[in-house]
Design a protein around this motif. Structure first.
Motif, short mmCIF file in Angstrom:
data_model
loop_
_atom_site.label_atom_id
_atom_site.label_comp_id
_atom_site.label_asym_id
_atom_site.label_seq_id
_atom_site.Cartn_x
_atom_site.Cartn_y
_atom_site.Cartn_z
N SER A 6 0.80 -1.22 0.00
CA SER A 6 0.00 0.00 0.00
C SER A 6 0.84 1.27 0.00
N ILE A 55 0.49 4.49 -2.67
CA ILE A 55 0.22 5.87 -2.25
C ILE A 55 1.31 6.80 -2.78
N LEU A 57 0.74 7.34 -6.51
CA LEU A 57 -0.33 8.30 -6.78
C LEU A 57 0.13 9.72 -6.54
N SER A 58 0.95 9.93 -5.52
CA SER A 58 1.49 11.26 -5.25
C SER A 58 2.41 11.72 -6.38
N SER A 85 -4.80 16.99 -3.80
CA SER A 85 -3.93 15.81 -3.71
C SER A 85 -3.41 15.60 -2.30
N MET A 125 -6.36 13.98 -0.49
CA MET A 125 -6.56 12.60 -0.92
C MET A 125 -5.44 11.69 -0.42
N THR A 126 -4.22 12.21 -0.35
CA THR A 126 -3.11 11.41 0.20
C THR A 126 -3.36 11.11 1.66
N LEU A 184 -5.98 8.39 1.81
CA LEU A 184 -5.42 7.09 1.43
C LEU A 184 -4.52 6.52 2.52
N MET A 214 -6.80 5.14 5.16
CA MET A 214 -7.41 3.90 4.71
C MET A 214 -6.40 2.75 4.72
N ALA A 215 -5.15 3.03 4.34
CA ALA A 215 -4.12 2.00 4.35
C ALA A 215 -3.81 1.55 5.77
N VAL A 272 -2.01 -4.96 -1.04
CA VAL A 272 -3.13 -4.25 -1.64
C VAL A 272 -4.18 -5.24 -2.15
#
Length: 115
Positions: free
Chosen positions: A25, A29, A32-33, A80, A83-84, A87, A90-91, A103
């Motif tokens: 995970s 992340i 995505l960043s 962003s 959202m990071t 995430l 959530m991780a 994941v």
């Protein structure tokens, strides 16, 4: 300069996609960043920034800089970051629930319960 920006965007994009394809995970992340940084840099470079020109139209200036790319990038940075943070939470929740950092942690259905 354009070549340097294009190489930076390509490197960030390829690194982000590579990290998003990982099974853990944290690299997802981070990928995505990096991908969001690449998109921000692309939007900023596509704005055709003009140095030493004001972002507001005035009668004394020879031209003006379009303020829309800067506003879009600033908004994207804030989104962003949020959202990071979501995430990461959530991780952490998935790790505490399942005890693994994978994941794609799924269990295949078994036929033992069917009789």
């Amino acid at each position: 300069m354009e070549l340097l920006v294009a190489i930076a965007i390509g490197t960030l994009t390829s690194s982000g996609v590579y990290l998003m394809l990982r099974q853990r995970s944290f690299p997802v992340i981070l990928g995505l960043s990096l991908l969001s940084y690449a998109v921000n840099l692309f939007i900023f470079a596509a704005g055709r920034l003009a140095p030493d020109l004001p972002p507001i139209i005035s009668k004394t200036a020879l031209g003006y800089t379009d303020p829309l790319p800067q506003a879009l990038v600033l908004t994207a940075i804030v989104i962003s970051f949020g959202m990071t943070a979501v995430l990461v939470i959530m991780a952490i929740g998935a790790y505490l629930t399942s005890g693994a950092d994978d994941v794609a942690l799924t269990q295949a259905p078994t036929d033992e319960g069917k009789a």
